[in-house]
Design a protein around this motif. Structure first.
Motif, PDB file in Angstrom:
ATOM      1  N   LYS A 133       0.826  -1.211   0.000  1.00 48.32           N
ATOM      2  CA  LYS A 133       0.000   0.000   0.000  1.00 48.32           C
ATOM      3  C   LYS A 133       0.860   1.260   0.000  1.00 48.32           C
ATOM      4  O   LYS A 133       0.534   2.248  -0.636  1.00 48.32           O
ATOM      5  N   GLU A 134       1.993   1.191   0.745  1.00 47.49           N
ATOM      6  CA  GLU A 134       2.802   2.398   0.872  1.00 47.49           C
ATOM      7  C   GLU A 134       3.737   2.599  -0.319  1.00 47.49           C
ATOM      8  O   GLU A 134       3.899   3.706  -0.809  1.00 47.49           O
ATOM      9  N   TYR A 135       4.372   1.483  -0.780  1.00 46.73           N
ATOM     10  CA  TYR A 135       5.422   1.639  -1.782  1.00 46.73           C
ATOM     11  C   TYR A 135       5.027   1.161  -3.177  1.00 46.73           C
ATOM     12  O   TYR A 135       5.807   1.232  -4.108  1.00 46.73           O
ATOM     13  N   LYS A 137       3.480  -1.617  -6.226  1.00 45.32           N
ATOM     14  CA  LYS A 137       3.718  -2.978  -6.685  1.00 45.32           C
ATOM     15  C   LYS A 137       5.189  -3.365  -6.707  1.00 45.32           C
ATOM     16  O   LYS A 137       5.556  -4.507  -6.441  1.00 45.32           O
ATOM     17  N   ALA A 138       6.050  -2.395  -7.010  1.00 43.96           N
ATOM     18  CA  ALA A 138       7.467  -2.722  -7.160  1.00 43.96           C
ATOM     19  C   ALA A 138       8.078  -3.226  -5.864  1.00 43.96           C
ATOM     20  O   ALA A 138       9.139  -3.848  -5.841  1.00 43.96           O
ATOM     21  N   SER A 139       7.399  -2.976  -4.736  1.00 47.41           N
ATOM     22  CA  SER A 139       7.982  -3.343  -3.450  1.00 47.41           C
ATOM     23  C   SER A 139       7.834  -4.837  -3.153  1.00 47.41           C
ATOM     24  O   SER A 139       8.516  -5.370  -2.286  1.00 47.41           O
ATOM     25  N   LEU A 140       6.953  -5.526  -3.860  1.00 45.01           N
ATOM     26  CA  LEU A 140       6.799  -6.961  -3.635  1.00 45.01           C
ATOM     27  C   LEU A 140       7.346  -7.738  -4.827  1.00 45.01           C
ATOM     28  O   LEU A 140       7.348  -7.241  -5.950  1.00 45.01           O
ATOM     29  N   LYS A 141       7.783  -8.983  -4.554  1.00 40.93           N
ATOM     30  CA  LYS A 141       8.208  -9.832  -5.655  1.00 40.93           C
ATOM     31  C   LYS A 141       6.993 -10.198  -6.503  1.00 40.93           C
ATOM     32  O   LYS A 141       5.845 -10.163  -6.027  1.00 40.93           O
TER      33      LYS A 141
ATOM     34  N   MET B 160      -2.342  -4.100   8.266  1.00 43.10           N
ATOM     35  CA  MET B 160      -3.533  -3.262   8.094  1.00 43.10           C
ATOM     36  C   MET B 160      -3.382  -2.018   8.959  1.00 43.10           C
ATOM     37  O   MET B 160      -2.722  -2.042   9.994  1.00 43.10           O
ATOM     38  N   GLU B 161      -4.025  -0.917   8.548  1.00 46.15           N
ATOM     39  CA  GLU B 161      -4.059   0.219   9.454  1.00 46.15           C
ATOM     40  C   GLU B 161      -4.972  -0.115  10.617  1.00 46.15           C
ATOM     41  O   GLU B 161      -6.023  -0.741  10.446  1.00 46.15           O
ATOM     42  N   THR B 162      -4.581   0.327  11.790  1.00 46.69           N
ATOM     43  CA  THR B 162      -5.388   0.069  12.976  1.00 46.69           C
ATOM     44  C   THR B 162      -6.818   0.552  12.762  1.00 46.69           C
ATOM     45  O   THR B 162      -7.777  -0.100  13.165  1.00 46.69           O
ATOM     46  N   LEU B 163      -6.941   1.688  12.095  1.00 46.26           N
ATOM     47  CA  LEU B 163      -8.269   2.221  11.827  1.00 46.26           C
ATOM     48  C   LEU B 163      -9.123   1.237  11.027  1.00 46.26           C
ATOM     49  O   LEU B 163     -10.312   1.066  11.298  1.00 46.26           O
ATOM     50  N   GLU B 164      -8.526   0.565  10.024  1.00 47.89           N
ATOM     51  CA  GLU B 164      -9.299  -0.393   9.214  1.00 47.89           C
ATOM     52  C   GLU B 164      -9.871  -1.500  10.099  1.00 47.89           C
ATOM     53  O   GLU B 164     -11.030  -1.890   9.983  1.00 47.89           O
ATOM     54  N   ILE B 165      -9.010  -2.037  10.981  1.00 45.64           N
ATOM     55  CA  ILE B 165      -9.441  -3.137  11.845  1.00 45.64           C
ATOM     56  C   ILE B 165     -10.578  -2.689  12.752  1.00 45.64           C
ATOM     57  O   ILE B 165     -11.619  -3.338  12.850  1.00 45.64           O
TER      58      ILE B 165
END
Lengths: 295, 295, 295, 295
Positions: A133-135, A137-141, B160-165
């Motif tokens: 979410k933060e970085y 698609k490139a951040s995951l294999k 997950m963001e705490t807010l989502e949970i």
């Protein structure tokens, strides 16, 4: 969660054993067995294919894979890696080809040693959804699934049904598949901490037939639920009962036995002396299996 | 959660101190002070009443009650009972007359000692919602609120963001009020584990003004959120900075100081040696305050 | 044990830095430096050879090996294996050629996170002395040392001086060498959890010169004592003091600073946010080093 | 320590029950029973007075006080205070009039939940010996005994026999009396966590007759040893065996049963589901009993 000791076994494998002589077939149930003698991993796949089979087995229609691994509570690290790989292979097949977003749920009570399997497994997982979410698609294999996880606790700790908590989170975060990890009750002490059951039917309390409304399953969550469990306890009354039935032949006597088993046994469970350490080890083996399957 | 050390203090009390000379008024902010000398509980109520006051203080409009309790980390049990009662009184007033269904949220990371306040508090709570559901109204005392609780974990553990949970669970279980418990960062080591802040504004990261979308508050959850916190750490850079500012007069020097403070200090916090034991004790005091307030 | 914060540093390396400009020699002290750039392990050996050197350094005569390992708190397992091997090599050299019976002592308080290094290390050791006693020589590998271990606790928990407990056990069980593991205080946050000090002088509180009666060393136990430590905290007053000294030139000012540093800082320490997890990881690295060295 | 499951029961009370019909006397053994109906504390004092009685009972000559307290695992705090007071009264009588220096030994494995009673009790004790040493007589109340304590660990953790560790510490620190706390095995699940045994014979493995050399007792330590224990487990084979003996009359059958009981049961124990929480609670009750008795 080890709450419900009416159910004498959570293992489809044991359900089958209790009904069928080895050479008798149950209608609507197919069994495949295979042995990896070198790695000492024995696999049984029970496929319950009809509602009739489900009724006989006391478990919902679906696939139940059981890995019996005699040395699983040993300390040998490389052996645990073998088990993790084998587990990963089965999980991947149940998830399917396409990469999916996954919510792992660690069921059970982290403060009750033999019930802490689920929470411990989640503690060792590689969590990646927030990184994606933060970085981006490139951040995951490429093949890596975005993984989130929750340890919901048990009703005595939360005041909520586990299903309520998970359904809330699923609706909010929309994973494509849920993987639930849980400690199971077995019928035989021989299976404790030596058996892994993987099923695509989710978690289903009680007889498991007909009414699925209270389970943690596709019907209640709206997404497929894979459940992975290890039996960590046998309830004490079951052990006494089973040992005695082996000795006593006549049916009348069996009735007597059931009545005489001390009610004190009802809240007791049987567990190996080294359960604290064993839980840590087998939790790690499952986490690694998941980490491999999801990356 | 102790994630965000940009915010130098989570205490409205300290925000006020840093801006105002003791005798200067801030527009839109009202302060009431009172002392219970006998029990050694010193109360400051900061009311931020306008958006202008919120901007100056860096905290949203609302009421911030601070109990300063010099002996709170002592072992004296009867003293802790006094604090719990005082805390209960404030919580009850914020909740209002009518009995309400409550979800308590224990924020923070249970595996990081000074961040484990929230999880520990939840561990000592009297949970009743499931009893009400199972046994009906007669099972609770007349004034007792049905209480549920969750320890959501932190983003690195859940993905997950705490807010989502929390939002998922709130939508599913529909509590009328949320009470969030969290460890705070203070500016002064004197306040560590000796101060309780209770506010009706919820949890609001960052400057707290304008954008409330990421907070855990009425705007994001749809129900009122009371937040209860205890400062358990001071970030190390703040301590160096503050001590030095006391010594150095000219403004230019201050700038130099900030630049020279080692970047290594940025991930460091300052905490008392007995933090493991203290967290257990103050968690218990808050839980008891909640138990009294809700029964 | 992190009890005594008068001593600003437990690292011989830092003692040397504080006295000497880089190019000045201290009489009676020899320094060797070497770098393993590939594995990023930087080794400094400080040899204090005369009582004069000991007085200047504030540490007893003996050898102090310091491994600086920038990535030691990383999660990379294979990297930790490298550090363990390097540590094992130094321990073996200090123990000497001949196989010896070893008592490992895990100093510190297991309930205070940054002080729990010693207890954690002992928890991961391969303990063998009882196996040898029960099954005879054939049960151990030829080069394997019979290992026993104890976690004595700290004085507030036991009411006894650690020395009394260890001396009693040494006299009763007669190990040929003692290895003591302890958390250390450093002067620089940069060294926290990134440095291992190995010394053949044992543990010596206070100035370490002259009076060795309270230490855990050859003089008090009658057998050689190797001490292995990792700095896990910096005391807060030291940090403020050191940062300020860098900025302020005149001697008079320095005196003022010392006086102005808040007494509240005296019971505070500075520690990284992830200390709970880091302690587990570095404990494991030391245990593995010992397991390799002793088998 | 729960190591030795050959001994089917550690309770003198149960040893007596298994041998004697209620109305038969055993020579050399005197029994006194009393009931405090109001507080629901039932006391049995078994006095083994001759070697003959010791042989019959399988326990050394001495006094065995058993408190049966049906609600001991309840949460009611004031009730636990009653038990602590009653326990303190018995301990004081066994210690004798004169104030003595005391070493409390918390036996068992802190990492195995039902075996962690001893370590937990020590964790809650008021430790005072070091205060006396540092501040002199005036620092303790007149009747207060100087208390030290040790958690030695179990042989698998230390490589040493527990006796070696304790004897070393006793010789070094010279307490006048040792109080050993230990988890026990019972024969009946009804007694689990509901019974306290206090004895002046120390801890004696095996049959307890004749050979006391391996025990933790006056013969091996040179000072009197009071042992306090709570049964926390029943071994699984015992439960099956006992339940079945109730049903099966003929002697031949009994032999068959013993042989048929699965060898898998031998490393298993039976324990209540809430053992983690219960151990914490009953440990606290014993600590408080000791704190009252020794101050």
């Amino acid at each position: 969660m080890l709450g419900d000791f009416n159910v004498r076994t959570d293992l489809a494998l044991e359900a089958k054993e209790s009904f069928a002589e080895d050479d008798v077939e149950i209608r609507g149930v197919r069994i495949e067995e295979s042995a990896d003698e070198e790695r000492e991993i024995y696999t049984t796949i029970v496929r319950i294919e009809t509602e009739n089979g489900a009724k006989t087995m006391g478990k919902p229609v679906g696939t139940y894979i059981t890995l019996e691994v005699p040395n699983m509570s040993s300390e040998d690290e490389s052996y645990h890696r073998d088990i993790s790989s084998e587990l990963a292979r089965h999980i991947r097949r149940l998830i399917g080809e396409k990469k999916k977003t996954v919510l792992v749920v660690g069921l059970g009570n982290r403060d009750v040693t033999p019930d802490a399997l689920g929470p411990n497994v989640v503690g060792n997982l590689r969590i990646t959804r927030h990184i994606l979410k933060e970085y981006g698609k490139a951040s995951l294999k490429e093949q890596e699934s975005p993984v989130s996880a929750i340890v919901p606790g048990v009703m005595a700790q939360t005041g909520m049904e586990t299903l309520e908590i998970i359904r809330g989170i699923v609706r909010e975060t929309k994973p494509q598949i849920v993987i639930a990890i849980d400690a199971l009750a077995a019928r035989s002490t021989r299976r404790l901490n030596r058996t892994i059951q993987i099923t695509d039917t989710g978690i289903n309390p009680g007889s498991g037939v007909g009414n699925h409304r209270d389970g943690i399953n596709e019907e209640t969550l709206g997404v497929p639920v894979i459940a992975i469990g290890i039996p960590t306890v046998v309830d004490a009354a079951t052990i006494v009962n089973d040992t005695m039935e082996q000795l006593i032949e006549t049916k009348e006597n069996r009735q007597t036995i059931r009545e005489k088993i001390s009610p004190h046994l009802n809240t007791m469970f049987v567990t190996p002396k080294d359960i604290d350490e064993t839980i840590k080890r087998v939790s790690y083996t499952i986490s690694e299996g998941l980490n491999i399957a999801l990356s």
